[in-house]
Design a protein around this motif. Structure first.
Motif, PDB file in Angstrom:
ATOM      1  N   VAL A 172      20.511 -10.599   1.898  1.00  0.00           N
ATOM      2  CA  VAL A 172      19.243 -10.422   2.604  1.00  0.00           C
ATOM      3  C   VAL A 172      19.531 -10.174   4.076  1.00  0.00           C
ATOM      4  CG1 VAL A 172      17.040 -11.459   3.215  1.00  0.00           C
ATOM      5  CG2 VAL A 172      18.043 -11.922   0.975  1.00  0.00           C
ATOM      6  N   ASP A 173      19.074  -9.035   4.556  1.00  0.00           N
ATOM      7  CA  ASP A 173      19.286  -8.681   5.959  1.00  0.00           C
ATOM      8  C   ASP A 173      18.051  -9.097   6.761  1.00  0.00           C
ATOM      9  OD1 ASP A 173      20.146  -7.653   8.339  1.00  0.00           O
ATOM     10  OD2 ASP A 173      19.669  -5.566   7.840  1.00  0.00           O
ATOM     11  N   ALA A 174      18.099 -10.285   7.341  1.00  0.00           N
ATOM     12  CA  ALA A 174      16.971 -10.796   8.121  1.00  0.00           C
ATOM     13  C   ALA A 174      17.487 -11.364   9.434  1.00  0.00           C
ATOM     14  CB  ALA A 174      16.227 -11.875   7.339  1.00  0.00           C
ATOM     15  N   GLU A 175      16.711 -11.179  10.474  1.00  0.00           N
ATOM     16  CA  GLU A 175      17.075 -11.732  11.776  1.00  0.00           C
ATOM     17  C   GLU A 175      16.753 -13.215  11.789  1.00  0.00           C
ATOM     18  OE1 GLU A 175      16.053 -11.128  16.538  1.00  0.00           O
ATOM     19  OE2 GLU A 175      15.348  -9.673  15.047  1.00  0.00           O
ATOM     20  N   LEU A 176      17.785 -14.039  11.993  1.00  0.00           N
ATOM     21  CA  LEU A 176      17.605 -15.485  11.947  1.00  0.00           C
ATOM     22  C   LEU A 176      17.449 -16.046  13.351  1.00  0.00           C
ATOM     23  CD1 LEU A 176      20.239 -16.451   9.229  1.00  0.00           C
ATOM     24  CD2 LEU A 176      17.854 -15.743   8.950  1.00  0.00           C
ATOM     25  N   PRO A 177      16.642 -17.098  13.506  1.00  0.00           N
ATOM     26  CA  PRO A 177      16.402 -17.671  14.827  1.00  0.00           C
ATOM     27  C   PRO A 177      17.632 -18.398  15.366  1.00  0.00           C
ATOM     28  CG  PRO A 177      15.432 -19.064  13.151  1.00  0.00           C
ATOM     29  CD  PRO A 177      15.912 -17.828  12.458  1.00  0.00           C
ATOM     30  N   THR A 178      17.722 -18.451  16.661  1.00  0.00           N
ATOM     31  CA  THR A 178      18.833 -19.183  17.304  1.00  0.00           C
ATOM     32  C   THR A 178      18.344 -20.466  17.968  1.00  0.00           C
ATOM     33  OG1 THR A 178      18.537 -17.881  19.325  1.00  0.00           O
ATOM     34  CG2 THR A 178      20.131 -17.059  17.717  1.00  0.00           C
ATOM     35  N   HIS A 179      17.034 -20.658  17.998  1.00  0.00           N
ATOM     36  CA  HIS A 179      16.485 -21.830  18.688  1.00  0.00           C
ATOM     37  C   HIS A 179      16.433 -23.077  17.800  1.00  0.00           C
ATOM     38  CE1 HIS A 179      13.002 -20.142  16.576  1.00  0.00           C
ATOM     39  NE2 HIS A 179      12.531 -21.368  16.557  1.00  0.00           N
ATOM     40  N   THR A 180      16.742 -22.917  16.513  1.00  0.00           N
ATOM     41  CA  THR A 180      16.709 -24.042  15.579  1.00  0.00           C
ATOM     42  C   THR A 180      18.111 -24.282  15.038  1.00  0.00           C
ATOM     43  OG1 THR A 180      14.441 -23.493  14.918  1.00  0.00           O
ATOM     44  CG2 THR A 180      15.695 -24.934  13.455  1.00  0.00           C
ATOM     45  N   ARG A 181      18.541 -25.525  15.088  1.00  0.00           N
ATOM     46  CA  ARG A 181      19.856 -25.844  14.548  1.00  0.00           C
ATOM     47  C   ARG A 181      19.813 -27.201  13.867  1.00  0.00           C
ATOM     48  NH1 ARG A 181      19.996 -27.093  19.949  1.00  0.00           N
ATOM     49  NH2 ARG A 181      21.021 -29.041  20.558  1.00  0.00           N
ATOM     50  N   PHE A 182      20.696 -27.388  12.910  1.00  0.00           N
ATOM     51  CA  PHE A 182      20.753 -28.639  12.163  1.00  0.00           C
ATOM     52  C   PHE A 182      21.551 -29.675  12.950  1.00  0.00           C
ATOM     53  CE2 PHE A 182      23.006 -31.386   9.096  1.00  0.00           C
ATOM     54  CZ  PHE A 182      21.907 -31.957   8.463  1.00  0.00           C
ATOM     55  N   ILE A 183      20.970 -30.862  13.123  1.00  0.00           N
ATOM     56  CA  ILE A 183      21.623 -31.953  13.847  1.00  0.00           C
ATOM     57  C   ILE A 183      22.187 -32.992  12.885  1.00  0.00           C
ATOM     58  CG2 ILE A 183      21.305 -33.821  15.511  1.00  0.00           C
ATOM     59  CD1 ILE A 183      21.236 -31.036  16.732  1.00  0.00           C
ATOM     60  N   GLY A 184      21.385 -33.399  11.928  1.00  0.00           N
ATOM     61  CA  GLY A 184      21.850 -34.406  10.983  1.00  0.00           C
ATOM     62  C   GLY A 184      20.763 -34.752   9.984  1.00  0.00           C
ATOM     63  N   LEU A 185      21.162 -35.428   8.931  1.00  0.00           N
ATOM     64  CA  LEU A 185      20.233 -35.844   7.891  1.00  0.00           C
ATOM     65  C   LEU A 185      20.439 -37.320   7.602  1.00  0.00           C
ATOM     66  CD1 LEU A 185      18.145 -35.182   5.630  1.00  0.00           C
ATOM     67  CD2 LEU A 185      20.088 -34.668   4.141  1.00  0.00           C
ATOM     68  N   ALA A 186      19.376 -38.094   7.721  1.00  0.00           N
ATOM     69  CA  ALA A 186      19.435 -39.515   7.405  1.00  0.00           C
ATOM     70  C   ALA A 186      18.660 -39.744   6.115  1.00  0.00           C
ATOM     71  CB  ALA A 186      18.832 -40.345   8.534  1.00  0.00           C
ATOM     72  N   ALA A 187      19.336 -40.215   5.113  1.00  0.00           N
ATOM     73  CA  ALA A 187      18.701 -40.419   3.809  1.00  0.00           C
ATOM     74  C   ALA A 187      19.207 -41.710   3.192  1.00  0.00           C
ATOM     75  CB  ALA A 187      18.984 -39.244   2.877  1.00  0.00           C
ATOM     76  N   GLY A 188      18.293 -42.430   2.563  1.00  0.00           N
ATOM     77  CA  GLY A 188      18.697 -43.651   1.881  1.00  0.00           C
ATOM     78  C   GLY A 188      19.461 -43.333   0.606  1.00  0.00           C
ATOM     79  N   SER A 189      20.390 -44.184   0.255  1.00  0.00           N
ATOM     80  CA  SER A 189      21.160 -43.972  -0.975  1.00  0.00           C
ATOM     81  C   SER A 189      20.821 -45.067  -1.972  1.00  0.00           C
ATOM     82  CB  SER A 189      22.665 -43.991  -0.673  1.00  0.00           C
ATOM     83  OG  SER A 189      23.042 -45.230  -0.107  1.00  0.00           O
ATOM     84  N   THR A 190      20.686 -44.678  -3.221  1.00  0.00           N
ATOM     85  CA  THR A 190      20.349 -45.633  -4.269  1.00  0.00           C
ATOM     86  C   THR A 190      20.864 -45.113  -5.602  1.00  0.00           C
ATOM     87  OG1 THR A 190      18.527 -46.737  -5.437  1.00  0.00           O
ATOM     88  CG2 THR A 190      18.094 -44.527  -4.563  1.00  0.00           C
TER      89      THR A 190
END
Length: 315
Positions: A172-190
């Motif tokens: 897929v040829d799409a222009e992706l944003p540069t202003h959004t980036r992944f920092i981290g994910l906090a999730a409970g484990s069970t």
């Protein structure tokens, strides 16, 4: 003739098979020409292979891109908008994933999104709940525009397995944003089943009394292999974290068995379980609203009743 694109939900390479299969079931209600499932990931192979086994799927479109390592709506949205060309409908589950993603897709396509689709009346006419599920509204989308909709998974049975769709590598040829980036994910484990896809759920309410007392709910759930939920009152009181909340402002679920322990039955909570198979209520208050919708009701002190039930299970 309808052509449906279903956006698969997955995490760490594993497909959310229940949510995706229920979304496919909603797509099948359109009697479409084809149903394609799209998997966006850095490495979509595993989730794509799982998606290919869902009956009714014509093909799986695997979109590999390092930018898709995390499910960021602002990153996936432009790609889905490009991929949606030629499709009459774009569906995703009405989970946190879908609720975050599809408004972005709808905005990029210049259409209104339909939320919590629960019934298909025709190709562009659907029913969805409003007013916390107290009313059902019929909505009609413009026939000359693609339909972008989240599917209320609690209202649909999973599509069968056993399919053998082809997996197609798609670019897929799409222009992706540069202003959004992944920092981290906090999730409970069970080790317990996932709350939204579990066949059995045991929930506790304010009547449990404290965070310490909630252990009796966890223990009982473990005995029967159930997921654990809670009412908003229990969450607000700090008994359990908010990811366990069931109801209008929590998770909407439809297990085969739902056991409500010490839950009064506020309308907001009932909205979250209205599609459950068998509802069991345990409460010492015989006038509890939960008894009005329960299939089986037991009036009694939960701290006496649950140990007795566990003893019967041991037998």
């Amino acid at each position: 003739m309808s052509k449906v694109l279903v956006i698969a939900e997955h995490l760490d390479g594993k497909l959310n098979a229940s949510a995706t299969a229920k979304t496919v079931a909603a797509a099948q209600a359109l009697s479409p020409q084809s149903i394609d499932v799209a998997v966006f990931a850095a490495d979509p192979a595993g989730a794509a292979t799982e998606a290919a086994t869902i009956a009714g799927v014509s093909k799986v479109r695997a979109v590999a891109n390092p930018a898709n390592a995390q499910a960021l709506a602002q990153v996936l949205g432009p790609q889905i908008a490009k991929l949606a060309a030629g499709y009459s409908h774009v569906f995703a589950p009405s989970t946190t994933f879908g609720k975050d993603l599809l408004p972005v897709v709808a905005a990029l396509l210049g259409v209104n999104q339909i939320s919590d689709l629960m019934t298909v009346e025709s190709s562009h006419v659907f029913k969805r709940p409003i007013y916390a599920g107290n009313a059902i509204v019929t909505v009609e989308a413009p026939a000359d525009q693609p339909v972008v909709a989240t599917v209320r998974t609690a209202s649909w049975q999973e599509a069968a397995r056993g399919g053998s769709a082809t997996v197609e590598t798609t670019s897929v040829d799409a222009e992706l944003p540069t202003h959004t980036r992944f920092i981290g994910l906090a999730a409970g484990s069970t080790d317990r089943p996932d709350l939204q896809s579990a066949k059995r759920v045991v929930s506790g309410g304010r009547g449990v009394g404290s965070e310490e007392n909630f252990k009796i709910v966890f223990d009982f759930a473990d005995k029967i292999g159930a997921a654990v939920g809670a009412s908003r009152a229990a969450v607000d009181a700090g008994y359990v974290p908010n990811e366990l909340q069931v109801g209008q402002t929590g998770k909407i679920i439809a297990p085969e068995l739902y056991i409500a322990i010490g839950i009064s039955g506020a309308i907001q909570h009932l909205t979250g379980i209205k599609d459950a198979g068998t509802i069991v209520a345990i409460n010492k208050d015989p006038d509890s609203a939960m008894f009005e919708i329960a299939d089986i009701g037991l009036v009694g002190d939960l701290f006496k009743v649950l140990p007795e039930l566990e003893a019967q299970l041991k037998d």
